[in-house]
Scaffold this motif. Structure first.
Motif, short mmCIF file in Angstrom:
data_model
loop_
_atom_site.label_atom_id
_atom_site.label_comp_id
_atom_site.label_asym_id
_atom_site.label_seq_id
_atom_site.Cartn_x
_atom_site.Cartn_y
_atom_site.Cartn_z
N GLU A 1 -28.48 -4.88 -68.86
CA GLU A 1 -27.32 -4.57 -69.22
C GLU A 1 -27.16 -5.34 -70.13
O GLU A 1 -28.21 -5.65 -71.01
CB GLU A 1 -26.48 -6.60 -68.20
N ILE A 2 -26.49 -4.84 -71.09
CA ILE A 2 -25.84 -5.15 -72.92
C ILE A 2 -25.35 -6.56 -72.90
O ILE A 2 -24.10 -5.35 -72.61
CB ILE A 2 -26.42 -4.38 -73.77
N ARG A 3 -24.92 -7.20 -73.77
CA ARG A 3 -24.11 -7.80 -74.11
C ARG A 3 -24.23 -8.08 -75.57
O ARG A 3 -25.03 -8.54 -76.22
CB ARG A 3 -24.79 -9.75 -74.05
N LYS A 4 -22.85 -8.22 -76.19
CA LYS A 4 -22.48 -8.56 -77.25
C LYS A 4 -22.43 -9.94 -77.45
O LYS A 4 -22.07 -10.81 -76.89
CB LYS A 4 -21.42 -7.87 -78.44
N ILE A 5 -23.52 -10.52 -78.42
CA ILE A 5 -23.03 -12.36 -79.09
C ILE A 5 -23.15 -11.96 -80.31
O ILE A 5 -23.14 -11.89 -81.07
CB ILE A 5 -24.38 -12.64 -78.15
N ARG A 6 -22.30 -12.71 -81.12
CA ARG A 6 -22.24 -13.36 -81.81
C ARG A 6 -22.51 -15.09 -82.12
O ARG A 6 -22.86 -16.06 -81.02
CB ARG A 6 -20.64 -13.42 -82.50
N GLY A 7 -23.25 -14.94 -83.56
CA GLY A 7 -23.83 -16.74 -83.99
C GLY A 7 -24.55 -15.63 -85.42
O GLY A 7 -25.11 -15.55 -86.16
N THR A 8 -26.35 -17.31 -85.32
CA THR A 8 -26.53 -16.92 -86.57
C THR A 8 -27.99 -17.31 -86.54
O THR A 8 -28.00 -17.86 -85.75
CB THR A 8 -25.89 -17.97 -88.01
N ALA A 9 -29.18 -16.64 -87.30
CA ALA A 9 -29.62 -16.62 -87.53
C ALA A 9 -30.84 -16.34 -88.59
O ALA A 9 -30.37 -16.19 -89.27
CB ALA A 9 -31.00 -16.06 -85.99
N GLN A 10 -32.52 -16.77 -89.01
CA GLN A 10 -32.84 -17.06 -89.83
C GLN A 10 -32.82 -15.30 -90.32
O GLN A 10 -33.32 -14.50 -89.42
CB GLN A 10 -34.24 -17.08 -89.54
N HIS A 11 -31.77 -14.76 -91.83
CA HIS A 11 -32.00 -13.86 -92.18
C HIS A 11 -30.75 -12.69 -91.12
O HIS A 11 -30.25 -11.26 -91.75
CB HIS A 11 -32.92 -12.67 -91.95
N VAL A 12 -30.31 -13.54 -89.78
CA VAL A 12 -29.07 -11.94 -89.71
C VAL A 12 -28.28 -13.28 -88.68
O VAL A 12 -28.30 -14.16 -88.33
CB VAL A 12 -30.56 -11.74 -88.01
N ASN A 13 -27.07 -11.86 -88.83
CA ASN A 13 -26.00 -12.78 -89.17
C ASN A 13 -24.73 -12.06 -88.74
O ASN A 13 -25.37 -10.65 -88.85
CB ASN A 13 -25.32 -13.50 -90.56
#
Length: 236
Positions: free
Chosen positions: A151-163
């Motif tokens: 299953e592929i889910r779209k999520i939002r959030g922040t991580a180092q170097h990835v926004n």
């Protein structure tokens, strides 16, 4: 020769002497009168000259006072003129400085505009690339879900170097004893458009190698297949 004792002769001589004396007295009187007239005239002339000189002296003093007043006024005006010239010079310097600052600000604004245009173009290009990648992921979504139980889910959030938006891949049918158990890997795209693994559950020691291979080949299906194999190996 007539005798000196002649009375007529004595009288005549006396008369002549009187007449001469009278003439001399008249001459003296005339001289005295002339001298007195000249003295009076000279006195009037001297008084007139003195009055004229005194008046001229007064006029000269007034003229000198006026000259001194004009001189002081001229000095004051020259001082004011110098102050105004100094102020004008300072204003001209300020204007030149402000013009330089204005030119610098205009150049900075132009650079910022150019930078914003480049950044916008870069963002648009990155957005298009990300959109294309997500579109490609959507193509594989159905096949992965049907064939691999993923299953592929779209999520939002922040991580180092990835926004921003990320994709979470949820694998099932991994553990033979619990086919519904979920194995998850979260994937994002860095600012330089490179795939980056955000996390996995459970954690895999080989994630750095798999991430490096994905970044080198840009082959997402092969990466997901490798991840699934690692999860299967970990479950068994």
């Amino acid at each position: 020769m007539t005798s000196i004792a002649d009375k007529n002769i004595v009288d005549c001589f006396a008369n002549k002497i009187k007449e001469r004396k009278h003439k001399q007295q008249e001459a003296y009187a005339e001289i005295i009168d002339t001298t007195a007239e000249l003295s009076r005239s000279h006195g009037q002339f001297v008084k007139s000259a003195f009055d004229a000189g005194l008046k001229k002296c007064d006029n000269d003093e007034m003229l000198l006072d006026t000259f001194e007043a004009f001189k002081k006024d001229l000095q004051h005006k020259n001082a004011l003129l110098k102050e105004k010239q100094h102020a004008i010079t300072g204003m001209a310097s300020d204007i030149d400085q402000k013009k330089i600052q204005k030119d610098a600000i205009i150049q900075k604004i132009e650079r910022l505009k150019e930078e914003n245009v480049r950044r916008k173009e870069s963002m648009m290009s990155q957005f298009k690339a990300n959109k294309d990648r997500l579109k490609n992921l959507q193509k594989y979504r159905t096949a992965f879900q049907e064939n691999l139980g993923m299953e592929i889910r779209k999520i939002r959030g922040t991580a180092q170097h990835v926004n921003g938006e990320k994709l979470q891949f949820v694998f099932r049918n991994i553990n033979p004893t619990d086919l519904n158990s979920a194995y998850v890997v979260t994937l994002g795209i860095r600012e330089d458009r490179v795939y980056q693994i955000v996390s996995s559950d459970p954690a895999l020691e080989c994630l750095p190698d798999l991430e490096r291979r994905l970044q080198e080949t840009n082959n997402l299906p092969a990466f997901l297949a490798s991840i699934r194999k690692q999860f299967i190996s970990r479950a068994r």
